[in-house]
Design a protein around this motif. Structure first.
Motif, short mmCIF file in Angstrom:
data_model
loop_
_atom_site.label_atom_id
_atom_site.label_comp_id
_atom_site.label_asym_id
_atom_site.label_seq_id
_atom_site.Cartn_x
_atom_site.Cartn_y
_atom_site.Cartn_z
N ALA A 12 0.80 -1.22 0.00
CA ALA A 12 0.00 0.00 0.00
C ALA A 12 0.83 1.27 0.00
N TYR A 92 -7.48 2.15 5.94
CA TYR A 92 -7.35 1.24 4.82
C TYR A 92 -8.62 0.43 4.73
N TYR A 108 -6.45 3.34 0.49
CA TYR A 108 -5.61 3.86 1.56
C TYR A 108 -5.76 5.38 1.61
#
Length: 122
Positions: A12, A92, A108
């Protein structure tokens, strides 16, 4: 899924350099609460940042939802080689890709105060 902190961070956030779980507060099948520490690369000429945050992860309708904010912890004092940034709020959502449960889609969001000096051109 709830315990894959390093894997999710590496996917991420391309700036994630590494980190660890400092303390596990709650660990059940449906909820995880951890104090986490991470180091993050930032563009030159800035110093890299580190962050210490409380992450609360819950399973909601087949999705892992994570909320976070910065905290202090006696086991993680300031590091002279990093600037300690402050997460105001973060989150998230990690959900399986429809038709391919071996893959995940991650959304995110983060509101952060990078602290320290950040030139306008960065």
């Amino acid at each position: 899924l709830l315990q894959d902190f390093h894997i999710i961070m590496e996917i991420a956030d391309a700036m994630f350099l590494g980190g660890k779980v400092v303390q596990t507060i709650v660990d059940t099948q449906q909820e995880l609460q951890e104090v986490r520490y991470g180091q993050f690369k930032v563009p030159w000429p800035c110093w890299n940042r580190d962050i210490l945050w409380l992450a609360v992860v819950r399973m909601v309708e087949g999705k892992a939802v994570t909320l976070g904010r910065s905290v202090e912890h006696d086991d993680m004092p300031l590091d002279a080689t990093h600037v300690r940034a402050n997460i105001i709020s973060s989150g998230y959502v990690c959900r399986p890709v429809r038709g391919d449960p071996s893959r995940s889609h991650i959304t995110y969001l983060v509101q952060i105060d990078p602290k320290g000096s950040v030139p306008a051109f960065v």
